[in-house]
Design an enzyme around this catalytic site. Structure first.
Site, short mmCIF file in Angstrom:
data_model
loop_
_atom_site.label_atom_id
_atom_site.label_comp_id
_atom_site.label_asym_id
_atom_site.label_seq_id
_atom_site.Cartn_x
_atom_site.Cartn_y
_atom_site.Cartn_z
N LEU A 1 -51.48 3.32 30.94
CA LEU A 1 -51.79 1.94 31.27
C LEU A 1 -51.68 1.79 32.78
O LEU A 1 -50.90 2.49 33.43
CB LEU A 1 -50.80 0.98 30.59
CG LEU A 1 -50.81 0.90 29.07
CD1 LEU A 1 -49.70 -0.03 28.58
CD2 LEU A 1 -52.16 0.41 28.55
N ASP A 2 -52.45 0.88 33.35
CA ASP A 2 -52.35 0.62 34.77
C ASP A 2 -50.93 0.19 35.13
O ASP A 2 -50.20 -0.36 34.29
CB ASP A 2 -53.33 -0.48 35.20
CG ASP A 2 -54.78 -0.04 35.07
OD1 ASP A 2 -55.03 1.17 35.05
OD2 ASP A 2 -55.66 -0.92 34.99
N LYS A 3 -50.57 0.40 36.37
CA LYS A 3 -49.22 0.09 36.84
C LYS A 3 -48.79 -1.32 36.44
O LYS A 3 -47.66 -1.54 35.99
CB LYS A 3 -49.16 0.26 38.36
CG LYS A 3 -47.86 -0.19 39.00
CD LYS A 3 -47.92 -0.05 40.51
CE LYS A 3 -46.65 -0.58 41.16
NZ LYS A 3 -46.72 -0.48 42.65
#
Length: 404
Positions: free
Chosen positions: A215-217
């Protein structure tokens, strides 16, 4: 082999092999440097001197030494070139870079600016608060990553489920999944190594042990992690199929600007690297990878005039491309609230929110996206596993503020 070209006007020109030299530079005779191929990030300017698989960079005030901050590879120097568009004009240099280069923290980028590693229109810019202008060409020279294995770190994890084969965690905002340039530690991988011990070693590679997907940061929500090779193989195959076999299930809750014109639909495009920014993804007419996002409108939020200004949308992935939901929703004109990479053009829409909504959005420091549902087949028992995670507190505060 790193070689030196005859200096011009006091600048040191570095020559990289396999370079097709332009006619203007053919008279320059390369000579071998016997000192270590190490250079500091201290330079006044650098520019392309040719084209091809190699490259030459011209540096001024450059130092060759053994005690330096980093070494440059002659094969693949990491140079990021960004062009400021109208939506980014007036933003601080460090913030603009942090929004565009997601694999670096703002503090790390500030350090690169101070280290003379950033130029604006060919001139070194050492002031992080410099306000960028439309059309500015910003170049960042990035040190190569450290060749080191991640180490265990005692970072708290919100574990939803765990057995001998896998664990399911609820990732918080701000946690990078695996070590990368700018984030060598403090990642989910570091936390997993501490939580699981040696069982994760080698699974998925040195830098990504146990990682099956990411998942993105600043996206929150559910992730599954493999604890052994067999589980990693099984789960990776399920994610590679992207749910086409009916096994994998992934759903997200998102808050977007405006209201989509019908109750549900899908976005079906080709996704690839943005033509002007290698750190962004974009919908492409040709090339790229096939990407499909199904969406369903859930709830709408009105502005001070009673008009719909934002909506909650459920997104179900048919494929899993980098930034897929963020790019797809921006593509149809409804970017995520808080997404300064793909929705910066909607910053002015915040003035239409209620006072509480404006305040909540100002304090919301990320894209409004949460991976709330995750389903897969257990790699050993073959039973269907399904998990759902409530919205995190910051997203709940934002939604409640939009309702008032």
């Amino acid at each position: 082999m790193l070689s030196s070209l005859k200096p011009m006007r006091g600048a040191l020109v570095l020559f990289f092999p396999d370079l097709k030299i332009k006619p203007a530079t053919r008279a320059i005779i390369p000579t071998t440097i016997n000192t270590p191929s190490m250079i500091t990030t201290r330079f006044i300017r650098f520019k392309y001197c040719g084209s091809g698989s190699g490259m030459a960079l011209a540096f001024a005030d450059c130092v060759l030494a053994e005690e330096v901050s980093w070494s440059m590879s002659s094969e693949n120097p990491d140079i990021r070139v960004l062009v400021v568009d109208e939506t980014q004009a007036g933003v601080r240099l460090d913030k603009m870079l942090a929004d565009a280069i997601e694999d670096f923290s703002r503090a790390r980028l500030q350090a690169l600016i101070t280290a003379l590693s950033v130029t604006v229109n060919g001139k070194v810019q050492t002031v992080a608060r410099y306000k960028v202008k439309e059309g500015d060409e910003i170049t960042v020279l990035i040190p190569p990553p450290e060749d080191a294995s991640p180490v265990p770190q005692d970072i708290p994890l919100d574990v939803f489920y765990e057995d001998d084969e896998l664990l399911v965690i609820n990732k918080p905002a701000g946690l990078v999944v695996h070590p990368a340039i700018g984030n060598q530690d403090g990642t989910l991988v570091n936390a997993l190594l501490y939580h699981c011990g040696d069982s994760l070693s080698g699974i998925g590679g040195v830098r990504r042990p146990g990682i099956v997907h990411r998942l993105d940061k600043d996206t929150t929500g559910l992730m599954v992690v493999a604890k052994n090779d067999a589980a990693h193989h099984s789960l990776s195959a399920q994610f590679a199929a992207h749910g086409r076999d009916g096994v994998l299930e992934r759903a997200y809750r998102a808050i977007v600007w405006g209201v989509l014109g019908r109750p549900s639909g899908k976005v079906d495009t080709q996704l690839g690297r943005h033509p002007h920014s290698r750190l962004k993804m974009a919908v492409l007419k040709e090339g790229g990878r096939h990407a499909v996002t199904h969406w369903t409108r859930k709830e709408s939020f009105k502005d001070t005039k009673g008009l719909v200004v934002a909506s909650e949308v459920e997104c179900v992935l048919e494929t899993g491309r980098t930034h897929q939901i963020r790019v797809h929703l921006a593509h149809v004109g409804h970017p995520l609230l808080g997404d300064m990479v793909y929705g910066s053009g909607f910053k002015s829409s915040a003035k239409n929110l209620t006072p509480k909504g404006q305040s909540a959005l100002a304090n919301f420091k990320r894209q409004a996206l949460h991976a709330y549902k995750l389903g897969f087949e257990h790699p050993k028992t073959k039973k269907k596993m399904l998990f759902e995670a409530d919205l995190p507190d910051d997203l709940n505060v934002l939604i409640n503020s939009l309702k008032k």
